[in-house]
Design an enzyme around this catalytic site. Structure first.
Site, PDB file in Angstrom:
ATOM      1  CB  VAL A 278      -1.067  -0.093   1.307  1.00 29.47           C
ATOM      2  CG1 VAL A 278      -1.787   1.269   1.316  1.00 29.47           C
ATOM      3  CG2 VAL A 278      -1.952  -1.103   1.112  1.00 29.47           C
TER       4      VAL A 278
ATOM      5  NE  ARG B  58      10.095  -3.720   3.437  1.00 32.56           N
ATOM      6  CZ  ARG B  58       8.863  -3.880   3.297  1.00 32.56           C
ATOM      7  NH1 ARG B  58       8.428  -5.110   2.950  1.00 32.56           N
ATOM      8  NH2 ARG B  58       8.063  -2.934   3.312  1.00 32.56           N
TER       9      ARG B  58
ATOM     10  CD  GLU C  22      -4.767  -7.732   6.500  1.00 39.07           C
ATOM     11  OE1 GLU C  22      -4.234  -7.394   7.661  1.00 39.07           O
ATOM     12  OE2 GLU C  22      -5.273  -7.214   5.759  1.00 39.07           O
TER      13      GLU C  22
ATOM     14  CE  LYS D 238     -10.916  -4.653   6.198  1.00 44.07           C
ATOM     15  NZ  LYS D 238     -10.725  -5.766   5.109  1.00 44.07           N
TER      16      LYS D 238
HETATM   17  N1  HSE Z   1      -6.721  -8.535   3.764  1.00 50.69           N
HETATM   18  C1  HSE Z   1      -7.561  -7.477   3.556  1.00 50.69           C
HETATM   19  C2  HSE Z   1      -8.744  -7.900   2.523  1.00 50.69           C
HETATM   20  C3  HSE Z   1      -7.044  -6.158   2.885  1.00 50.69           C
HETATM   21  O1  HSE Z   1      -8.424  -8.979   2.008  1.00 50.69           O
HETATM   22  O2  HSE Z   1      -9.624  -7.343   2.552  1.00 50.69           O
HETATM   23  C4  HSE Z   1      -8.156  -4.860   2.810  1.00 50.69           C
HETATM   24  O3  HSE Z   1      -8.337  -4.588   4.351  1.00 50.69           O
END
Ligand code: HSE
Length: 395
Positions: A12, A44, A185, A200
């Site tokens: 991101v 990195r 993730e 969420k």
């Molecule tokens: N791993 C999360 C998803 C990324 O697949 O929705 C976005 O929040």
């Protein structure tokens, strides 16, 4: 000239650097003056990257630079990310983040710090990736009492379920592909086990129902129990299987919330949201139902929402509207097992009481959808039946 700093330049963060470079003219127009990404905190090796000259390894450089008015956090988790976000806010800088764990677990505390410091903590990208969702909820729908929220808020599991059900791909193979595409993730168990969706729905509940909902209070199931047999029965019965995050007002000021794979009619809008796409349906007492749909994960959609938040901190100036919610009020939470639901049940054997009327058989298995009932009544009804799977049905 407005100056920002980026913490972490992975999937991101890299997207933010690209947008701030390639869309600089649009950003300038929107902010009213040029916008510069002054620092990128990244441990990195980035020597071969076009932004290598911006890389710093010590957060204190950003923290102590008065020219930097906003910090974009893309580190993830609640360790170092929490520490740096807190320090940035205390140093008088606004923060934007896509870190749903941070907001779900520490949002209340961090928002209070932001408010006291008269800076902003914005997290549009934390739910629904690139979909405009939190700002419409807190601004455009602010005249409403929100009655319910239900959504597909995890792109990885929606991608996996779509691949499993429509293309016959195994869960592991579909997950590997989702990881390659940058959806998952760092620890993909957070996607598969429903933890990401849980964070969420907690953020949505915090914003819409006004009191903090700690993630550990919310019953959560991931998609590991979904089988191809269930997918076949779902198809025959006119349903899709989706990992849904739901919350709904109950009597008085109370509400329920949960995350679970659910059967949902293929004729419904949410039942047709496939691949990495997310959608959240919100019902307000004045507006009725609104559906927000778009790319829920991935580099550029998530970066799009974060850069918009960066611009918003420039536009707002100090002392304007803050987003906020109150402390937890445990008495408001109603366990979902205490709310009636219809249920999909699959068992080993043929159609028989109590489901004989509404049941179908495929090979050695049968399945049916019940009338609305509490989970305890379902368990009572199923006593003695060899049950293979039970899922909620979303009406
Ligand atoms: N791993 C999360 C998803 C990324 O697949 O929705 C976005 O929040």
């Amino acid at each position: 000239m407005k100056k920002a700093a980026l913490l972490g330049c992975g999937i991101v963060g890299g997207g933010i650097a690209i947008i701030m470079n390639e869309n600089a003219a649009y950003l300038e127009k929107s902010a009213g003056e040029p916008v510069e990404l002054k620092y990128i905190l990244e441990l990195r090796d980035c020597s071969d990257q076009p932004w290598a000259d911006k890389v710093v390894k010590d957060f204190a450089i950003i923290e102590n630079d008065p020219e930097v008015s906003v910090v974009a956090e893309c580190i993830g988790g609640v360790g170092v990310a929490y520490e740096f976000v807190k320090r940035a806010l205390l140093a008088g800088k606004s923060v934007v983040t896509c870190n749903k764990q941070l907001i779900a677990e520490r949002g209340l505390e961090l928002l209070e710090i932001a408010k006291a410091q008269k800076v902003f903590l914005l997290f549009e990208a934390s739910v629904g990736g690139g979909i405009p969702l939190l700002r419409p909820l807190t601004n455009c729908l602010s005249a409403n009492r929100i009655e319910s929220l239900r959504g597909i808020v995890n792109g990885t599991t929606n991608y996996i379920l779509t691949q499993m059900i429509q293309c016959g791909v195994s869960l592991d193979a579909a997950l590997a592909e989702a990881q390659k595409l940058g959806y998952a993730e760092a620890n993909p168990a957070a996607d598969v086990d429903g933890i990401d969706a849980l964070r969420k729905i907690c953020i949505l509940v915090d914003l819409c129902f006004g009191s903090n909902l700690p993630p550990e209070k919310v019953p959560t199931e991931g998609i590991r129990a979904v089988t191809t047999e269930d997918a076949q029965f779902a198809d025959r019965m006119g349903y899709a299987i989706k990992l849904l995050a739901c919350a709904a007002r109950q009597d008085g000021d109370r509400f329920t919330a949960y995350v679970a794979p659910q059967f949902i009619k293929t004729t419904s809008l949410l039942g047709n949201v496939n691949g990495v796409m997310n959608a959240v349906s919100v019902t307000g007492n004045a507006v009725g139902e609104c559906l927000f749909y778009g790319a829920g994960a991935g580099r550029m959609p998530t970066a799009s929402a974060m850069v918009a938040d960066i611009l918003d901190t420039f536009r707002r100036g100090n002392g304007k509207k803050f987003i906020n919610w109150g402390p937890e009020r445990p008495e408001r939470f109603v366990h979902p097992d205490d709310v009636p639901s219809r249920w999909y049940v699959r068992w080993s054997g043929s159609c028989s009481a109590p489901f004989a009327a509404a049941c179908i058989t495929e090979g050695t298995h049968s399945a049916a959808v019940t009338e609305p009932m509490l989970r305890s009544a379902l368990d009572e009804m199923l006593r003695g039946v060899e049950i293979l799977s039970v899922f909620r049905v979303c009406d």
